[in-house]
Design an enzyme around this catalytic site. Structure first.
Site, PDB file in Angstrom:
ATOM      1  N   PRO A   2    -143.930  65.181  57.297  1.00 25.69           N
ATOM      2  CA  PRO A   2    -144.020  64.246  58.427  1.00 25.69           C
ATOM      3  C   PRO A   2    -145.317  63.434  58.394  1.00 25.69           C
ATOM      4  O   PRO A   2    -146.348  63.927  57.961  1.00 25.69           O
ATOM      5  CB  PRO A   2    -143.985  65.165  59.646  1.00 25.69           C
ATOM      6  CG  PRO A   2    -144.377  66.498  59.157  1.00 25.69           C
ATOM      7  CD  PRO A   2    -143.998  66.566  57.710  1.00 25.69           C
ATOM      8  N   GLU A   3    -145.247  62.196  58.836  1.00 23.66           N
ATOM      9  CA  GLU A   3    -146.444  61.347  58.931  1.00 23.66           C
ATOM     10  C   GLU A   3    -146.771  61.149  60.414  1.00 23.66           C
ATOM     11  O   GLU A   3    -146.080  61.694  61.275  1.00 23.66           O
ATOM     12  CB  GLU A   3    -146.185  60.032  58.186  1.00 23.66           C
ATOM     13  CG  GLU A   3    -145.838  60.325  56.729  1.00 23.66           C
ATOM     14  CD  GLU A   3    -145.683  59.108  55.821  1.00 23.66           C
ATOM     15  OE1 GLU A   3    -146.141  58.013  56.173  1.00 23.66           O
ATOM     16  OE2 GLU A   3    -145.091  59.277  54.741  1.00 23.66           O
ATOM     17  N   LYS A  53    -152.277  65.018  61.464  1.00 19.04           N
ATOM     18  CA  LYS A  53    -151.166  65.962  61.499  1.00 19.04           C
ATOM     19  C   LYS A  53    -151.448  67.168  62.387  1.00 19.04           C
ATOM     20  O   LYS A  53    -150.665  68.107  62.420  1.00 19.04           O
ATOM     21  CB  LYS A  53    -150.803  66.350  60.061  1.00 19.04           C
ATOM     22  CG  LYS A  53    -150.229  65.117  59.357  1.00 19.04           C
ATOM     23  CD  LYS A  53    -150.061  65.254  57.875  1.00 19.04           C
ATOM     24  CE  LYS A  53    -149.629  63.885  57.320  1.00 19.04           C
ATOM     25  NZ  LYS A  53    -149.576  63.842  55.880  1.00 19.04           N
ATOM     26  N   GLN A  70    -149.035  72.277  59.009  1.00 18.54           N
ATOM     27  CA  GLN A  70    -148.959  72.336  57.541  1.00 18.54           C
ATOM     28  C   GLN A  70    -147.538  71.962  57.116  1.00 18.54           C
ATOM     29  O   GLN A  70    -146.952  71.058  57.687  1.00 18.54           O
ATOM     30  CB  GLN A  70    -149.361  73.721  57.011  1.00 18.54           C
ATOM     31  CG  GLN A  70    -150.781  74.114  57.363  1.00 18.54           C
ATOM     32  CD  GLN A  70    -151.841  73.237  56.705  1.00 18.54           C
ATOM     33  OE1 GLN A  70    -151.546  72.318  55.985  1.00 18.54           O
ATOM     34  NE2 GLN A  70    -153.102  73.510  56.980  1.00 18.54           N
ATOM     35  N   ARG A 125    -163.701  65.744  60.044  1.00 16.96           N
ATOM     36  CA  ARG A 125    -163.669  64.772  58.964  1.00 16.96           C
ATOM     37  C   ARG A 125    -162.566  63.711  59.117  1.00 16.96           C
ATOM     38  O   ARG A 125    -162.349  62.888  58.248  1.00 16.96           O
ATOM     39  CB  ARG A 125    -163.547  65.472  57.599  1.00 16.96           C
ATOM     40  CG  ARG A 125    -162.327  66.337  57.418  1.00 16.96           C
ATOM     41  CD  ARG A 125    -162.118  66.682  55.970  1.00 16.96           C
ATOM     42  NE  ARG A 125    -161.879  65.497  55.152  1.00 16.96           N
ATOM     43  CZ  ARG A 125    -160.690  64.905  55.004  1.00 16.96           C
ATOM     44  NH1 ARG A 125    -159.633  65.353  55.640  1.00 16.96           N
ATOM     45  NH2 ARG A 125    -160.564  63.850  54.224  1.00 16.96           N
ATOM     46  N   ASN A 169    -147.075  58.862  52.691  1.00 15.53           N
ATOM     47  CA  ASN A 169    -146.555  58.135  51.536  1.00 15.53           C
ATOM     48  C   ASN A 169    -145.666  56.934  51.882  1.00 15.53           C
ATOM     49  O   ASN A 169    -145.766  55.880  51.269  1.00 15.53           O
ATOM     50  CB  ASN A 169    -145.772  59.119  50.673  1.00 15.53           C
ATOM     51  CG  ASN A 169    -146.123  58.938  49.214  1.00 15.53           C
ATOM     52  OD1 ASN A 169    -146.952  58.095  48.865  1.00 15.53           O
ATOM     53  ND2 ASN A 169    -145.467  59.695  48.359  1.00 15.53           N
ATOM     54  N   ARG A 263    -148.982  61.351  43.036  1.00 13.12           N
ATOM     55  CA  ARG A 263    -147.911  61.055  43.993  1.00 13.12           C
ATOM     56  C   ARG A 263    -147.244  59.735  43.631  1.00 13.12           C
ATOM     57  O   ARG A 263    -147.874  58.855  43.056  1.00 13.12           O
ATOM     58  CB  ARG A 263    -148.480  60.977  45.418  1.00 13.12           C
ATOM     59  CG  ARG A 263    -149.045  62.314  45.845  1.00 13.12           C
ATOM     60  CD  ARG A 263    -149.453  62.302  47.281  1.00 13.12           C
ATOM     61  NE  ARG A 263    -148.309  62.266  48.178  1.00 13.12           N
ATOM     62  CZ  ARG A 263    -148.431  62.298  49.496  1.00 13.12           C
ATOM     63  NH1 ARG A 263    -149.616  62.341  50.047  1.00 13.12           N
ATOM     64  NH2 ARG A 263    -147.361  62.279  50.265  1.00 13.12           N
TER      65      ARG A 263
END
Ligand SMILES: [Zn+2]
Length: 275
Positions: A2-3, A53, A70, A125, A169, A263
């Site tokens: 998932p994005e 996420k 995750q 971060r 992606n 990727r």
């Protein structure tokens, strides 16, 4: 995987079930978190934020439950007392008078004080979240021009959650196509106008995908494709992602695929020339 838009949609479901309501009971599977159950019981959930996420369940009195799904974690929302039919391991259960929000399989769960959130190793971060923090075009241009990011290839930069949180992606591929930038370009090779256009596409496509539940192509193009007989969602939602060998909808070119950083990267060599 998932994005940002898919995570935000999951957060919306949890928020609709919990926000503005008092927690009647809360259960943690991990032993080190169990002492928090007493402290959080009886408090009201304010909202559910996302940071890339990760999900932040904000609770009255300065508490936040941090969770990161995750690959396998999954939230379910049920009527109070019901459980979904799943073989997964229950890790966190939040019950109010109407609903139960149940988090299964996630291994990263923490309870934090709001004023210590910035010290959390994952959150510390992260760049600004595109759907919870709504960075402006000028802020993103400033980030693109800043020292840590200006020399990075766009293909890698857009996936770096430290630049902005929420892209993956499929969004990366579609953003670069509409921004007309080759994936190997760097911000420092781009004009100010190109960077502004790129920043606009980052914001626009992420919001559009959230609003349409994953249809990234412009609405006018989607309408045209449907009228032309494209019936499956997979066929009209993207122009570039997963469409190598197919015709680009914006020009006469053919979509290509390249392996970049392990990727798959998809692009249109005509819309996105190399130099
Ligand atoms: Zn093209």
């Amino acid at each position: 995987m998932p994005e940002g838009p898919e995570i935000r949609l999951a957060a919306d479901r949890v928020q609709a079930a919990l926000a503005g309501r008092e927690i009647e009971t809360i259960e943690f599977a991990f032993e080190h978190l169990q002492p928090f159950a007493d402290r959080l019981r009886g408090r009201t959930v304010n909202c559910v934020d996302t940071r890339g996420k990760a999900m932040l369940t904000r609770i009255d009195g300065g508490w936040t439950i941090y969770s990161h799904n995750q690959l396998y974690g999954r939230w379910y929302v049920c009527a109070r007392g019901r459980t979904p039919n799943t073989g997964r391991q229950l890790r966190l259960a939040i019950h109010n008078d109407r609903h139960s929000a149940l988090l299964y399989s996630a291994s990263e769960i923490d309870v934090l004080r709001d004023d210590r959130l910035h010290e959390h190793p994952f959150l510390a971060r992260l760049g600004p979240d595109l759907l919870s923090e709504n960075p402006s075009v000028s802020e993103l241009v400033e980030r693109l021009q800043s020292q840590p990011f200006r020399g990075r290839q766009l293909a890698a930069l857009l996936l770096d959650q430290g630049f902005v949180a929420g892209l993956g992606n499929y969004l990366r591929a579609e953003i670069l196509t509409l921004a007309k930038l080759h994936p190997m370009r760097r911000p420092r090779d781009c004009s100010k106008a190109q960077l502004r256009h790129l920043a606009q596409q980052i914001i626009r496509l992420t919001r559009r995908s959230y609003r349409t539940r994953g249809i990234v192509n412009p609405p006018s193009l989607v309408a045209r494709l449907k009228a032309a007989g494209y019936t499956r969602r997979e066929q009209y939602r993207f122009n570039t992602y997963g469409r190598d060998g197919e015709h680009c909808h914006f020009c006469d070119g053919t979509i290509e695929q390249a392996q970049i950083g392990g990727r798959k990267m998809y692009f249109c060599p005509t819309c996105q020339p190399g130099d």
